[in-house]
Design a protein around this motif. Structure first.
Motif, PDB file in Angstrom:
ATOM      1  N   HIS A  93      -5.202 -23.465   9.437  1.00 32.07           N
ATOM      2  CA  HIS A  93      -6.522 -23.263  10.013  1.00 32.07           C
ATOM      3  C   HIS A  93      -6.570 -21.892  10.687  1.00 32.07           C
ATOM      4  N   ARG A  94      -7.745 -21.498  11.103  1.00 28.78           N
ATOM      5  CA  ARG A  94      -7.900 -20.246  11.837  1.00 28.78           C
ATOM      6  C   ARG A  94      -8.967 -20.406  12.898  1.00 28.78           C
ATOM      7  N   HIS A  95      -8.880 -19.548  13.903  1.00 24.81           N
ATOM      8  CA  HIS A  95      -9.851 -19.526  14.995  1.00 24.81           C
ATOM      9  C   HIS A  95     -10.449 -18.133  15.116  1.00 24.81           C
ATOM     10  N   ASP A  96     -11.619 -18.050  15.708  1.00 24.93           N
ATOM     11  CA  ASP A  96     -12.192 -16.754  16.058  1.00 24.93           C
ATOM     12  C   ASP A  96     -11.633 -16.263  17.389  1.00 24.93           C
ATOM     13  N   ASP A  97     -10.856 -17.117  18.047  1.00 26.32           N
ATOM     14  CA  ASP A  97     -10.232 -16.788  19.337  1.00 26.32           C
ATOM     15  C   ASP A  97      -8.736 -16.553  19.155  1.00 26.32           C
ATOM     16  N   HIS A  98      -8.139 -15.925  20.159  1.00 23.40           N
ATOM     17  CA  HIS A  98      -6.676 -15.883  20.246  1.00 23.40           C
ATOM     18  C   HIS A  98      -6.183 -17.247  20.732  1.00 23.40           C
ATOM     19  N   LEU A 116      -2.593  -9.356  26.435  1.00 26.01           N
ATOM     20  CA  LEU A 116      -1.274  -8.879  26.046  1.00 26.01           C
ATOM     21  C   LEU A 116      -1.346  -7.667  25.120  1.00 26.01           C
ATOM     22  N   GLY A 117      -2.553  -7.362  24.626  1.00 22.59           N
ATOM     23  CA  GLY A 117      -2.702  -6.211  23.754  1.00 22.59           C
ATOM     24  C   GLY A 117      -1.935  -6.333  22.455  1.00 22.59           C
ATOM     25  N   LEU A 118      -1.819  -7.553  21.919  1.00 22.91           N
ATOM     26  CA  LEU A 118      -1.016  -7.795  20.725  1.00 22.91           C
ATOM     27  C   LEU A 118      -1.908  -8.123  19.533  1.00 22.91           C
ATOM     28  N   GLY A 119      -1.617  -7.485  18.387  1.00 26.71           N
ATOM     29  CA  GLY A 119      -2.398  -7.718  17.196  1.00 26.71           C
ATOM     30  C   GLY A 119      -1.691  -8.540  16.146  1.00 26.71           C
ATOM     31  N   GLU A 120      -0.432  -8.901  16.388  1.00 22.19           N
ATOM     32  CA  GLU A 120       0.357  -9.695  15.450  1.00 22.19           C
ATOM     33  C   GLU A 120       0.983 -10.876  16.189  1.00 22.19           C
ATOM     34  N   PRO A 121       1.306 -11.959  15.475  1.00 25.51           N
ATOM     35  CA  PRO A 121       2.000 -13.069  16.147  1.00 25.51           C
ATOM     36  C   PRO A 121       3.355 -12.613  16.690  1.00 25.51           C
ATOM     37  N   TRP A 149       7.412 -18.188  12.751  1.00 24.04           N
ATOM     38  CA  TRP A 149       7.910 -17.949  14.098  1.00 24.04           C
ATOM     39  C   TRP A 149       8.335 -19.299  14.653  1.00 24.04           C
ATOM     40  N   VAL A 150       9.487 -19.359  15.289  1.00 19.66           N
ATOM     41  CA  VAL A 150       9.969 -20.626  15.828  1.00 19.66           C
ATOM     42  C   VAL A 150      10.254 -20.442  17.311  1.00 19.66           C
ATOM     43  N   ALA A 151       9.874 -21.425  18.113  1.00 18.18           N
ATOM     44  CA  ALA A 151       9.994 -21.286  19.559  1.00 18.18           C
ATOM     45  C   ALA A 151      10.463 -22.589  20.190  1.00 18.18           C
ATOM     46  N   PRO A 152      11.636 -22.573  20.824  1.00 12.97           N
ATOM     47  CA  PRO A 152      12.076 -23.732  21.606  1.00 12.97           C
ATOM     48  C   PRO A 152      11.342 -23.776  22.942  1.00 12.97           C
ATOM     49  N   ALA A 153      11.790 -24.640  23.832  1.00 16.20           N
ATOM     50  CA  ALA A 153      11.016 -24.917  25.046  1.00 16.20           C
ATOM     51  C   ALA A 153      11.004 -23.789  26.074  1.00 16.20           C
ATOM     52  N   THR A 154      11.687 -22.689  25.824  1.00 15.40           N
ATOM     53  CA  THR A 154      11.611 -21.553  26.750  1.00 15.40           C
ATOM     54  C   THR A 154      10.907 -20.370  26.106  1.00 15.40           C
ATOM     55  N   ARG A 155      10.133 -20.653  25.054  1.00 15.82           N
ATOM     56  CA  ARG A 155       9.425 -19.595  24.343  1.00 15.82           C
ATOM     57  C   ARG A 155       8.014 -20.075  23.997  1.00 15.82           C
ATOM     58  N   ALA A 156       7.073 -19.135  23.887  1.00 17.43           N
ATOM     59  CA  ALA A 156       5.706 -19.432  23.460  1.00 17.43           C
ATOM     60  C   ALA A 156       5.350 -18.479  22.320  1.00 17.43           C
ATOM     61  N   ILE A 157       4.356 -18.852  21.540  1.00 15.18           N
ATOM     62  CA  ILE A 157       3.944 -18.043  20.391  1.00 15.18           C
ATOM     63  C   ILE A 157       2.507 -17.566  20.586  1.00 15.18           C
ATOM     64  N   TRP A 158       2.327 -16.260  20.488  1.00 19.80           N
ATOM     65  CA  TRP A 158       1.000 -15.646  20.564  1.00 19.80           C
ATOM     66  C   TRP A 158       0.436 -15.578  19.146  1.00 19.80           C
ATOM     67  N   SER A 170       6.158 -11.063  30.000  1.00 21.99           N
ATOM     68  CA  SER A 170       7.110 -11.780  29.152  1.00 21.99           C
ATOM     69  C   SER A 170       7.611 -10.879  28.018  1.00 21.99           C
ATOM     70  N   PRO A 171       8.923 -10.709  27.914  1.00 21.15           N
ATOM     71  CA  PRO A 171       9.444  -9.893  26.810  1.00 21.15           C
ATOM     72  C   PRO A 171       9.327 -10.619  25.476  1.00 21.15           C
ATOM     73  N   GLU A 172       9.142  -9.834  24.402  1.00 23.82           N
ATOM     74  CA  GLU A 172       9.098 -10.408  23.065  1.00 23.82           C
ATOM     75  C   GLU A 172      10.498 -10.833  22.643  1.00 23.82           C
ATOM     76  N   GLN A 173      10.565 -11.881  21.824  1.00 26.88           N
ATOM     77  CA  GLN A 173      11.828 -12.459  21.397  1.00 26.88           C
ATOM     78  C   GLN A 173      12.018 -12.337  19.880  1.00 26.88           C
ATOM     79  N   PRO A 174      13.281 -12.189  19.412  1.00 27.66           N
ATOM     80  CA  PRO A 174      13.544 -11.988  17.978  1.00 27.66           C
ATOM     81  C   PRO A 174      13.557 -13.306  17.190  1.00 27.66           C
ATOM     82  N   LEU A 175      12.387 -13.946  17.104  1.00 26.01           N
ATOM     83  CA  LEU A 175      12.330 -15.262  16.470  1.00 26.01           C
ATOM     84  C   LEU A 175      11.373 -15.290  15.282  1.00 26.01           C
TER      85      LEU A 175
END
Length: 247
Positions: free
Chosen positions: A26-31, A88-93, A50-59, A134-139
């Motif tokens: 699915h997709r949203h018009d929002d972030h 966050l000024g981010l254009g990619e997940p 992108w995979v995220a355990p309980a100490t990570r979130a996905i934008w 929050s720093p970006e993570q290599p996931l």
């Protein structure tokens, strides 16, 4: 062709998913920000997963076609943000570190998303301020576009423990190691060992979410020994596979 749902407003809510449960494409018009306070969440787009355990979130930026999958019993927290608001000024997940404080802010904010009171709005502002730090993570596991690399990707995803050389794998799909190496550099900017390690680490997080013992994870993901796996995992994520990390 798979039908892609269009839900203009990205919801802010808390929901539970059983292990293996999915939210279809699915997709949203929002972030949107997706965070699992329990379990591990995988988000897949056309550019990879992108995979995220309980100490990570996905934008997830506005307009991105994506789907969710739960690994382990999942407590999923979703935060929707208008497309005009990109703190966050981010254009990619991307995957972002979640500190213990940020975890509590996300959980509290998504518990009662309809609350427009001044205290709740202040909570939202603090939560977004913490995300900015929050720093970006290599996931991120990139998805190849090259047809030969997609074949190779399918083989390695099906069995991350496959330790055959690129020469041997190339013979199976009808390409030489030199050709595959060149296409990996051009398509993903990675060497074969780097790409295979990313695939193995991605799969290891999924297995760990299902409470698979570390020794079994090391074996099923192709490391020569548990100690080697633990060392690679620690250097990549900053903590051991069996530890509960802090961001």
């Amino acid at each position: 062709m798979q039908k892609i749902r269009h839900t203009p407003v990205a919801p802010t809510r808390t929901q539970r998913l059983a292990s293996g449960g999915e939210i279809d494409a699915h997709r949203h018009d929002d972030h949107q920000i997706a965070y699992a306070s329990k379990g591990t969440i995988a988000v897949t787009t056309g550019a990879g997963s992108w995979v995220a355990p309980a100490t990570r979130a996905i934008w997830i930026p506005a307009g991105t076609v994506h789907q969710h999958q739960a690994h382990g019993e999942l407590d999923l927290h979703l935060v929707g943000l208008p497309a005009t608001e990109n703190p966050l000024g981010l254009g990619e997940p991307v995957v972002l570190a979640v500190s213990p404080l940020l975890r509590e802010l996300i959980v509290a904010y998504t518990r009662d998303p309809e609350d427009d009171s001044p205290p709740h709005l202040r909570l939202r502002a603090v939560m977004l301020d913490r995300f900015k730090l929050s720093p970006e993570q290599p996931l991120h596991l990139p998805a190849p576009t090259d047809p030969l690399l997609r074949e190779l990707h399918d083989i390695l995803r099906a069995d991350p423990s496959d330790s055959r050389s690129l020469d041997d794998l190339g013979r199976q799909i009808g390409a030489g190691a030199r050709t595959l190496s060149r296409r990996l550099r051009d398509d993903l900017g990675l060497t074969y060992p780097q790409w295979r390690t990313q695939i193995r680490l991605h799969h290891s997080l999924i297995l760990l979410a299902d409470d698979t013992p570390v020794t079994a994870v090391a074996h099923r993901c192709g490391w020569s020994s548990p100690s080697t796996f633990i060392d690679v995992f620690r250097r990549t994520f900053g903590h051991t596979p069996g530890a509960r990390p802090t961001a």
